[in-house]
Design an enzyme around this catalytic site. Sequence first.
Site, short mmCIF file in Angstrom:
data_model
loop_
_atom_site.label_atom_id
_atom_site.label_comp_id
_atom_site.label_asym_id
_atom_site.label_seq_id
_atom_site.Cartn_x
_atom_site.Cartn_y
_atom_site.Cartn_z
N THR A 70 28.60 15.72 -23.64
CA THR A 70 27.41 15.32 -22.89
C THR A 70 26.20 15.64 -23.75
OG1 THR A 70 27.16 17.50 -21.93
CG2 THR A 70 28.51 15.95 -20.70
N GLU A 79 31.37 12.74 -17.76
CA GLU A 79 32.38 13.51 -17.02
C GLU A 79 33.27 12.63 -16.14
OE1 GLU A 79 29.29 14.45 -17.51
OE2 GLU A 79 29.07 16.63 -17.56
N LYS A 82 10.55 20.52 -4.77
CA LYS A 82 10.62 21.09 -3.43
C LYS A 82 9.25 21.62 -3.04
CE LYS A 82 13.92 23.49 -0.56
NZ LYS A 82 15.04 24.39 -0.48
N TRP A 103 12.08 18.15 0.30
CA TRP A 103 12.41 17.55 -0.99
C TRP A 103 11.56 16.31 -1.26
CZ3 TRP A 103 15.27 20.67 -3.77
CH2 TRP A 103 16.17 21.52 -3.14
P1 ADP Z 1 24.11 12.33 -20.67
O1 ADP Z 1 24.33 13.25 -19.50
O2 ADP Z 1 24.78 12.70 -21.89
O3 ADP Z 1 22.69 11.83 -20.77
P2 ADP Z 1 25.62 10.41 -19.32
O4 ADP Z 1 25.74 8.99 -19.67
O5 ADP Z 1 26.83 11.17 -19.03
O6 ADP Z 1 24.86 11.00 -20.47
O7 ADP Z 1 24.56 10.53 -18.14
C1 ADP Z 1 24.96 10.50 -16.83
C2 ADP Z 1 23.77 10.53 -15.95
O8 ADP Z 1 22.98 9.35 -16.10
C3 ADP Z 1 24.14 10.53 -14.48
O9 ADP Z 1 24.49 11.81 -14.03
C4 ADP Z 1 22.88 9.98 -13.84
O10 ADP Z 1 21.90 10.99 -13.68
C5 ADP Z 1 22.38 9.00 -14.86
N1 ADP Z 1 22.77 7.63 -14.48
C6 ADP Z 1 23.86 6.94 -14.88
N2 ADP Z 1 23.89 5.71 -14.33
C7 ADP Z 1 22.79 5.62 -13.53
C8 ADP Z 1 22.26 4.59 -12.67
N3 ADP Z 1 22.83 3.40 -12.53
N4 ADP Z 1 21.13 4.88 -12.00
C9 ADP Z 1 20.51 6.06 -12.14
N5 ADP Z 1 20.95 7.05 -12.94
C10 ADP Z 1 22.08 6.85 -13.62
#
Ligand code: ADP
Length: 538
Positions: free
Chosen positions: A180, A324, A434, A439
């Site tokens: 990640t 993940e 918050k 929220w």
């Molecule tokens: P990193 O965490 O390495 O930046 P990831 O691709 O694993 O890369 O990121 C996942 C995160 O990206 C998700 O937990 C979410 O917050 C965001 N994300 C992924 N797809 C979407 C989407 N369609 N809309 C909004 N947020 C998204």
Amino acid sequence: MTQQLGAMQDWKLRVTHLIDHAAREHGDREIVSRWADGSETRTNWAGIRHDALRMTQALRRLGIQPGDRIATLAMNHSRHLVTWYGAVGAGGILHTINPRLFDDQLDYIVNHAEDRVMLFDKIWAPIVERMKPRWPTVEHYICFDNSEPALHFEEWLSPEDGHTEWSDGDERDACMLCYTSGTTGNPKGVIYEHRSTMLHALSAISPPVFGMDCRSVMLPIVPMFHAASWGLPWAGAAAGAKFVYSAVNDGAVLCDLIEREKVTCSAGVPTVWLALFQHIDANGGKLPASLETVVCGGSAMPRTMIERLMRQGVRVAHAWGMTETSPIGTTGAETWNWDELTFEEKVTIKSMQGRPPFGVEIRCVDLDDPTKVLPRDGVTAGALQVRGPWVVKRYFKAEDDAVTAGQWFDTGDVGLIYPDGTLHLTDRTKDVIKSGGEWISSVALENAAIGHPAVSEAAAIGVFHPKWDERPLLVVVKKPGADVSGDDLREFLLGHVAKWWVPDAVVFVDQIPHTGTGKISKKDLREQFSSYAWDAGG
Ligand code: ADP
């Protein structure tokens, strides 16, 4: 009474079956590569398999053992695809690295992964040169498209004839490792199994996800180093689809490739589609007619973009997932009553993150009390949790499981679920603001701010406030030449969000910090404004 075992054949869910199938049943389906220097090469699934077998031999000749990590620092092209199958074919674990990570992250993940071989593109040679002294575990450097400063990929494979067998093993063996991007703390390694990857690939080709078969022509814009390229190199082999790869993500190049290669389906983050539209608008062209499906995810896809694609007859699948989750989590699949909906209703549904395909379960729990599962009422937002056979259980080398009791993984995202199962993401757990115990969604504030014609980029963060604990601060980059005051913007937001959500101050900056994957780094912003004094604000 004793339970009878079934009596079906043993056929381990190992990903080498995917390439065997593709080569046997769809061997002449093409894999096109457009390289960084503008040249193009063509091979097919049979060619990819043959080269992957040769790579398996070459890796064994280097002394690579099952379980060893083989890293890549590379863009999208056929030699990278060969490496995906060649590395796992030798029993190795493919570790795709994002070249845009910072040096300290590159140092950490290569040493943590203990990569033994590094395959890289010429354009990333400066990283290799710089990092070599900090990567003591890497014994072999191989360059995909140049003989300097390392052995050339083709030269390395040239003594091999491909007459060998894939390494065998258990279907729960690891086959791939992705880190990640580490927006909080060190990057964490997610270690995919043959079995999880195979199940994910079967889901990926199904209609609610990529909907691919051998008639599909897929242009994966999502890099092969990001979140397992959304599983496309595996899924594409299961489908026998034609693949068109480009090592550069330039609007003009992509448009030309879509047109010439008759691309039907593409997948990438929203910014790539912005670049494509900018190119089309600047040149007076239009989206090539062959394009049927666009899968978009990684961050929220703006409504205007969805609308524009849909008006041109393109099916949009707005997907949510994370490293993940291999990464398919939810996809923008159509609802059963799709044909009865108005265009506006369809755009509204597609603006949300969609529903999970079979194999993924989602739920939201209370942000303050995670034991409380929230109703799917389309109103109550909470922490998004996920579980399924391709969701992480434990990070690489971690001692403890990453899941809570009952196997639910905390995604760190905040959202709400509608009664029909549609997920709507409203924030990330660490980014929600918050105020006075209530929220506020930073994403909603940013989306509203972006709607102002003078705003190029906006980020909302919570900053300490003596009375409300936290209040929202909006950080804005103006469009070149545009002028707007903080009060104008606050007035504009009043029409879009609840009055008490409107940020107490707006700060204009030249640029907003981003992470290695191009997302806004709220962590850096929060640090930057940690001692912000409200009185001094505008
Ligand atoms: P990193 O965490 O390495 O930046 P990831 O691709 O694993 O890369 O990121 C996942 C995160 O990206 C998700 O937990 C979410 O917050 C965001 N994300 C992924 N797809 C979407 C989407 N369609 N809309 C909004 N947020 C998204």
